[in-house]
Design a protein around this motif. Structure first.
Motif, PDB file in Angstrom:
ATOM      1  N   ALA A   1     -37.284   3.230  37.796  1.00  0.00           N
ATOM      2  CA  ALA A   1     -36.964   2.826  39.163  1.00  0.00           C
ATOM      3  C   ALA A   1     -36.361   3.987  39.939  1.00  0.00           C
ATOM      4  O   ALA A   1     -36.690   4.210  41.102  1.00  0.00           O
ATOM      5  CB  ALA A   1     -36.012   1.637  39.158  1.00  0.00           C
ATOM      6  N   THR A   2     -35.485   4.749  39.291  1.00  0.00           N
ATOM      7  CA  THR A   2     -34.881   5.912  39.946  1.00  0.00           C
ATOM      8  C   THR A   2     -35.933   6.975  40.241  1.00  0.00           C
ATOM      9  O   THR A   2     -35.957   7.560  41.322  1.00  0.00           O
ATOM     10  CB  THR A   2     -33.772   6.501  39.069  1.00  0.00           C
TER      11      THR A   2
ATOM     12  N   SER B   1     -38.586  -0.073  44.381  1.00  0.00           N
ATOM     13  CA  SER B   1     -37.551   0.564  43.588  1.00  0.00           C
ATOM     14  C   SER B   1     -36.207  -0.129  43.757  1.00  0.00           C
ATOM     15  O   SER B   1     -35.489  -0.367  42.776  1.00  0.00           O
ATOM     16  CB  SER B   1     -37.442   2.034  43.971  1.00  0.00           C
ATOM     17  N   ARG B   2     -35.856  -0.447  44.981  1.00  0.00           N
ATOM     18  CA  ARG B   2     -34.588  -1.147  45.232  1.00  0.00           C
ATOM     19  C   ARG B   2     -34.612  -2.548  44.609  1.00  0.00           C
ATOM     20  O   ARG B   2     -33.628  -2.990  44.031  1.00  0.00           O
ATOM     21  CB  ARG B   2     -34.308  -1.251  46.734  1.00  0.00           C
ATOM     22  N   LYS B   3     -35.754  -3.219  44.717  1.00  0.00           N
ATOM     23  CA  LYS B   3     -35.892  -4.545  44.122  1.00  0.00           C
ATOM     24  C   LYS B   3     -35.776  -4.464  42.600  1.00  0.00           C
ATOM     25  O   LYS B   3     -35.108  -5.291  41.971  1.00  0.00           O
ATOM     26  CB  LYS B   3     -37.246  -5.136  44.533  1.00  0.00           C
TER      27      LYS B   3
ATOM     28  N   VAL C   1     -42.144   0.068  37.299  1.00  0.00           N
ATOM     29  CA  VAL C   1     -43.418   0.760  37.048  1.00  0.00           C
ATOM     30  C   VAL C   1     -44.229   0.857  38.343  1.00  0.00           C
ATOM     31  O   VAL C   1     -44.812   1.905  38.653  1.00  0.00           O
ATOM     32  CB  VAL C   1     -44.218   0.032  35.942  1.00  0.00           C
ATOM     33  N   ILE C   2     -44.236  -0.217  39.110  1.00  0.00           N
ATOM     34  CA  ILE C   2     -44.954  -0.220  40.390  1.00  0.00           C
ATOM     35  C   ILE C   2     -44.349   0.802  41.346  1.00  0.00           C
ATOM     36  O   ILE C   2     -45.072   1.542  42.028  1.00  0.00           O
ATOM     37  CB  ILE C   2     -44.946  -1.631  41.004  1.00  0.00           C
ATOM     38  N   SER C   3     -43.019   0.887  41.381  1.00  0.00           N
ATOM     39  CA  SER C   3     -42.375   1.833  42.294  1.00  0.00           C
ATOM     40  C   SER C   3     -42.695   3.275  41.918  1.00  0.00           C
ATOM     41  O   SER C   3     -42.934   4.113  42.795  1.00  0.00           O
ATOM     42  CB  SER C   3     -40.864   1.615  42.325  1.00  0.00           C
ATOM     43  N   LEU C   4     -42.729   3.573  40.624  1.00  0.00           N
ATOM     44  CA  LEU C   4     -43.074   4.932  40.199  1.00  0.00           C
ATOM     45  C   LEU C   4     -44.520   5.254  40.534  1.00  0.00           C
ATOM     46  O   LEU C   4     -44.831   6.346  41.019  1.00  0.00           O
ATOM     47  CB  LEU C   4     -42.824   5.106  38.704  1.00  0.00           C
ATOM     48  N   THR C   5     -45.411   4.305  40.306  1.00  0.00           N
ATOM     49  CA  THR C   5     -46.825   4.514  40.625  1.00  0.00           C
ATOM     50  C   THR C   5     -47.020   4.759  42.114  1.00  0.00           C
ATOM     51  O   THR C   5     -47.718   5.699  42.520  1.00  0.00           O
ATOM     52  CB  THR C   5     -47.653   3.294  40.184  1.00  0.00           C
TER      53      THR C   5
END
Length: 88
Positions: free
Chosen positions: A57-58, A39-41, A12-16
């Protein structure tokens, strides 16, 4: 009843961060790099713990990369503009 797997918070953090990297000028470059890291994490954690959020994540990775590319072109455009205006 079907058990619902929890969504990975890093996805969710990576998308944000990916979306913000597209929308916010200059700072978006830094946000995009951080979004790629999250995202990788998230992807590694999802594979290890079988959590949900793989699509997030993708999507975060794609948005972060697009944001980085947009920000790099913006910075290059600004550099080119100022270098061409100082020639005369």
């Amino acid at each position: 009843m079907v058990e619902k797997t929890p969504t990975n918070s890093n996805s969710v953090i990576s998308l944000t961060l990916g979306v913000l990297s597209i929308l916010i000028p200059y700072i978006g470059l830094i946000l995009g790099v951080i979004g790629v890291v999250f995202s990788r994490k998230a992807t590694k954690e999802i594979l290890k713990t079988n959590q949900g959020g793989g699509g997030l994540a993708t999507s975060g990775l794609i948005c972060s990369v697009v944001g980085i590319i947009i920000q790099i072109f913006a910075v290059m455009g600004i550099i080119a503009f100022y270098s061409l205006t100082n020639l005369g």
